[in-house]
Enzyme design. Sequence first.
Site, mmCIF file in Angstrom:
data_model
loop_
_atom_site.group_PDB
_atom_site.id
_atom_site.type_symbol
_atom_site.label_atom_id
_atom_site.label_comp_id
_atom_site.label_asym_id
_atom_site.label_seq_id
_atom_site.Cartn_x
_atom_site.Cartn_y
_atom_site.Cartn_z
ATOM 1 N N HIS A 155 69.181 -23.045 133.729
ATOM 2 C CA HIS A 155 68.113 -21.919 133.513
ATOM 3 C C HIS A 155 68.021 -21.682 131.848
ATOM 4 C CE1 HIS A 155 65.519 -18.594 134.391
ATOM 5 N NE2 HIS A 155 66.205 -17.684 133.419
ATOM 6 N N SER B 123 61.231 -18.136 131.625
ATOM 7 C CA SER B 123 61.556 -17.287 132.907
ATOM 8 C C SER B 123 60.385 -16.068 133.060
ATOM 9 C CB SER B 123 62.865 -16.990 132.597
ATOM 10 O OG SER B 123 63.377 -16.042 133.783
ATOM 11 N N ASP C 274 68.544 -25.445 138.003
ATOM 12 C CA ASP C 274 68.502 -23.855 137.655
ATOM 13 C C ASP C 274 68.748 -23.248 138.758
ATOM 14 O OD1 ASP C 274 67.818 -21.401 137.138
ATOM 15 O OD2 ASP C 274 65.925 -21.846 136.072
#
Length: 259
Positions: free
Chosen positions: A237, A83, A209
């Site tokens: 995610h 991320s 996600d």
Amino acid sequence: MPTPTKHLVLVHGLSHGAWCWYKVVCHLRSCGYHVTAVDLGGCGVHQSGVEEIATISDYIQPLINVLESLSAVNERVVLVGHSYGGLAISMAMERYSHIVSVGVFITSYMPNCRDPPALQIKQYFKSLKAERFMDCKFRLKNVSPMIVELGDDYMATMMYPNCQPEDLALAKMLVRPNGFFLEDMSKESLLTSEKYGSICRVYVICEGDQVMTEDFQKFIVKDSPPDEVKSFPEAGHMIMLSKYQDLSIYLQDVTTRYS
């Protein structure tokens, strides 16, 4: 000079810490790999608070410290960023291109060498409606840099819907406010083709996600084409929690192939 060993360095995403990699770390170490998970500045058990982390350099300093120590003992590095951690490993790849074998970007930002990294962050916020952030709280620090506090409902609905309940409970106890460092990341020439651009990059698309949507992940891949793209179906995610064995096996494969 002895042959360098391989060391995987894992870097967490926004507001998280080294703790979120605990299953992956355990699995990789049980397979005989050298692994370090890093707490970035103001995250995890790092002693400084978010208000004390003034710059992106402060934020990634713990990662730089790890790479400096590995460089001193002749270890080659596989850098893995999840991320927002994709921005952290990008900056580290620029500074330590001589020891990084490959950068692995998991449903993350992955800047190119043309534009300031902040452009991808701004594109992310443009791509989503405000209501998607649910109970997250955003505030300004010194007028410009933005700080986010993740909301419990947001984590349950958007980040951890396919994870074990205990993983969500752990996250709710351990996440901390995190800065975006937009001013720093808006500067020109942070990443160069001679250093960052010379290192092989792998992008992991996490299907399903809801934080970094599949459309946005595909935009990243198009904006900054990597050497390899891998997709994990129904990952969501937090792939390192929901599919940690699959991810661990893939990281072992990448470590072997990119020497």
